[in-house]
Design a protein around this motif. Structure first.
Motif, PDB file in Angstrom:
ATOM      1  N   LEU A 185       0.802  -1.219   0.000  1.00  0.00           N
ATOM      2  CA  LEU A 185       0.000   0.000   0.000  1.00  0.00           C
ATOM      3  C   LEU A 185       0.837   1.272   0.000  1.00  0.00           C
ATOM      4  N   SER A 186       2.101   1.177   0.393  1.00  0.00           N
ATOM      5  CA  SER A 186       2.880   2.396   0.606  1.00  0.00           C
ATOM      6  C   SER A 186       4.119   2.539  -0.273  1.00  0.00           C
ATOM      7  N   ASP A 187       4.651   1.463  -0.797  1.00  0.00           N
ATOM      8  CA  ASP A 187       5.902   1.524  -1.550  1.00  0.00           C
ATOM      9  C   ASP A 187       5.612   1.817  -3.026  1.00  0.00           C
ATOM     10  N   PRO A 188       6.160   2.912  -3.556  1.00  0.00           N
ATOM     11  CA  PRO A 188       5.927   3.234  -4.967  1.00  0.00           C
ATOM     12  C   PRO A 188       6.360   2.108  -5.920  1.00  0.00           C
ATOM     13  N   ALA A 189       7.425   1.398  -5.591  1.00  0.00           N
ATOM     14  CA  ALA A 189       7.866   0.289  -6.444  1.00  0.00           C
ATOM     15  C   ALA A 189       6.840  -0.845  -6.426  1.00  0.00           C
ATOM     16  N   GLU A 190       6.228  -1.107  -5.278  1.00  0.00           N
ATOM     17  CA  GLU A 190       5.189  -2.129  -5.188  1.00  0.00           C
ATOM     18  C   GLU A 190       3.957  -1.705  -5.977  1.00  0.00           C
ATOM     19  N   ARG A 191       3.608  -0.439  -5.909  1.00  0.00           N
ATOM     20  CA  ARG A 191       2.458   0.057  -6.673  1.00  0.00           C
ATOM     21  C   ARG A 191       2.731  -0.053  -8.173  1.00  0.00           C
ATOM     22  N   ALA A 192       3.958   0.269  -8.591  1.00  0.00           N
ATOM     23  CA  ALA A 192       4.306   0.160 -10.011  1.00  0.00           C
ATOM     24  C   ALA A 192       4.259  -1.298 -10.471  1.00  0.00           C
ATOM     25  N   LYS A 193       4.728  -2.209  -9.623  1.00  0.00           N
ATOM     26  CA  LYS A 193       4.671  -3.634  -9.962  1.00  0.00           C
ATOM     27  C   LYS A 193       3.220  -4.083 -10.088  1.00  0.00           C
ATOM     28  N   ALA A 194       2.369  -3.636  -9.173  1.00  0.00           N
ATOM     29  CA  ALA A 194       0.947  -3.990  -9.243  1.00  0.00           C
ATOM     30  C   ALA A 194       0.344  -3.480 -10.551  1.00  0.00           C
TER      31      ALA A 194
END
Length: 187
Positions: free
Chosen positions: A20-29
């Motif tokens: 929910l908070s990491d920009p890299a995780e959001r980009a991967k999603a």
């Protein structure tokens, strides 16, 4: 990692993988969602759904969506995210024993298969052989780093998926921190 360990991490940290908070995780999603396609999907299963971030983004594109995770705390959060969509639900499930006996036109495996024991991994791959509907697809993404709780690397997971007799890799992305494959049934 055991179901109890996953549950302890969610209870202790809320969002242990910072989805929910990491920009890299959001980009991967976003990359995963793009790989899934626009739909509409008749039936979707999200293996290792965690907090339901991907499932909630897929729900508007899906007639029926099942989000599975071994951690009850994560499943409760996923269920709250999925509440607006009547065809979507979240359930506690430990792979492979709790895998559903139905077919899906989209199977999402995000950051989950490398945690499975050798026997559970093999059984989950066998399940995929019958769970992906004709012309369906599997979208798998795994972090390429290493950690003591991972049973195999992302490369090993994706190589095993590519060897499944009924699946053909139709797209692959190797980003700096993850490996993303799209595999089609009957292609």
């Amino acid at each position: 990692m055991s179901a109890a360990t996953f549950e302890a991490r969610y209870r202790g940290e809320g969002d242990p993988w910072r989805t929910l908070s990491d920009p890299a995780e959001r980009a991967k999603a976003e990359a995963v969602l793009s790989a899934c396609g626009d739909g509409p999907f008749a039936s979707v299963v999200d293996l290792g759904a965690g907090l339901g971030v991907l499932a909630a983004a897929l729900a508007p594109r899906s007639r029926r969506l099942l989000a599975l995770d071994a951690a009850p705390t994560a499943v409760a959060a996923a269920a709250r995210r999925l509440a607006p969509w009547p065809g979507a639900r979240a359930e506690v499930a430990v792979l492979p024993g709790d895998l559903p006996g139905e077919t899906f036109d989209l199977v999402v495996a995000s950051e989950v298969l490398y945690y499975l024991s050798p026997a559970a991994f093999a059984a989950t791959l066998r399940w995929l052989d019958g769970a992906v509907a004709p012309a369906g697809r599997v979208v798998a993404v795994h972090w390429t780093g290493s950690a003591p709780d991972l049973r195999r690397s992302a490369d090993d997971v994706h190589a095993a998926l590519a060897r499944r007799p009924g699946l053909t890799r139709i797209a692959a992305t190797r980003a700096a921190t993850y490996h993303l494959d799209v595999l089609a049934a009957g292609a």
